[in-house]
Scaffold this active site. Structure first.
Site, PDB file in Angstrom:
ATOM      1  N   CYS A  73      19.669  58.446 144.431  1.00  0.00           N
ATOM      2  CA  CYS A  73      20.039  58.070 143.071  1.00  0.00           C
ATOM      3  C   CYS A  73      19.414  59.494 141.933  1.00  0.00           C
ATOM      4  O   CYS A  73      18.472  59.627 141.542  1.00  0.00           O
ATOM      5  CB  CYS A  73      19.155  56.873 142.385  1.00  0.00           C
ATOM      6  N   GLU A 201      29.799  51.057 140.510  1.00  0.00           N
ATOM      7  CA  GLU A 201      28.618  51.721 141.657  1.00  0.00           C
ATOM      8  C   GLU A 201      28.694  50.426 142.137  1.00  0.00           C
ATOM      9  O   GLU A 201      28.609  49.319 142.419  1.00  0.00           O
ATOM     10  CB  GLU A 201      27.229  51.827 140.975  1.00  0.00           C
TER      11      GLU A 201
END
EC number: 5.1.1.7
Length: 266
Positions: A73, A201
């Protein structure tokens, strides 16, 4: 149970940071889903948990708001790097993640750069369901795929604003070609050093900005011969910079901002 947290965002890509270096708190998927609920919890796209590490400044684990784990991330890595730098009074830290050791540095008050590690390009590393070349997948629109520690699928389009990101992103995320699902991005090339990017996402939906998605989109553009080594990425929420020389780690730079601190009491 009380959980202290910090909420931050990077170009609108919001996440919370839970510091477990001094107090171990279990974070099962059902708790993460409760924390991530925007109506009944804190609300975020990702959760990053900091723990102690012998060979780095800290170790990081990540989860999506739906409780699924991920290895990378870029937004939360930059946020934690900023927190660790401010704690130590330094302008550089090293963080261990599922991608290995990530070296982070400060470029101004809130601009954080991270070496995100080399992309994974083989079909089995992404992973895909069957052996194939990953520069052009057998899907309508001829996307490319790679992994930055999480799977990515990149479509190159003429007019990104005309793409229904939710409909197309949701369909591709769960396509059987991706056994672990995938992030989906749509790229309009503005110049060899500048793109417009829209993002769906995996496990989180439409995102205004994502570090790993920006990296993957640029990697796939470079592999196709469409982009230069250094690219400005214009996301819905702001601008990031991505560089890749075709061999080494992908270099990501962008802003990160603290939002607030709090305590969750369940």
């Amino acid at each position: 149970m009380m959980i202290a947290f910090e909420k931050m965002h990077a170009n609108g890509d919001d996440f919370i940071v839970v510091d477990l270096r001094h107090r171990d708190v279990p974070l099962p998927p059902e708790l993460i889903r409760r924390l991530g609920d925007r109506e009944r919890g804190i609300g975020f796209r990702q959760l990053a948990a900091i723990s102690r590490c012998d060979d780095a400044t800290a170790r990081l684990l990540f989860w999506n708001a739906d409780g699924t784990p991920l290895d990378a991330c870029g937004s939360a890595t930059r946020g934690v790097a900023l927190k660790l730098m401010e704690e130590s009074g330094t302008d550089a830290v090293t963080i261990r993640t599922g991608r290995g050791l990530l070296h982070c540095s400060r470029r101004g008050r809130t601009q954080i750069a991270v070496d995100m590690g080399p992309p994974l390009l083989h079909w089995s590393e992404i992973p895909l369901a069957t052996p194939m070349e990953t520069e052009i997948l057998p899907l309508v629109g001829d996307p490319a795929a790679c992994s930055m520690g999480n799977p990515h699928c990149t479509f190159f389009v003429e007019h990104v604003e005309q793409v229904d990101v939710e409909v197309r992103g949701r369909a591709i995320e769960t396509d059987p070609l991706f056994p672990e699902k995938t992030n989906v991005h749509f790229v309009q090339i503005l110049a060899r050093d500048r793109i417009r990017l829209r993002i769906w996402e995996r496990g989180a939906g439409i995102s205004s900005g994502s570090g790993s998605c920006s990296c993957a989109a640029v990697v796939n553009g470079i592999r196709r011969g469409l982009l230069a080594e250094t690219v400005e990425v214009q996301c819905d929420g702001g601008v990031l910079g991505v560089s890749w020389n075709g061999t080494d780690g992908v270099y990501l730079i962008g802003p990160v901002e603290p939002v607030f601190r709090g305590e969750w009491i369940s």
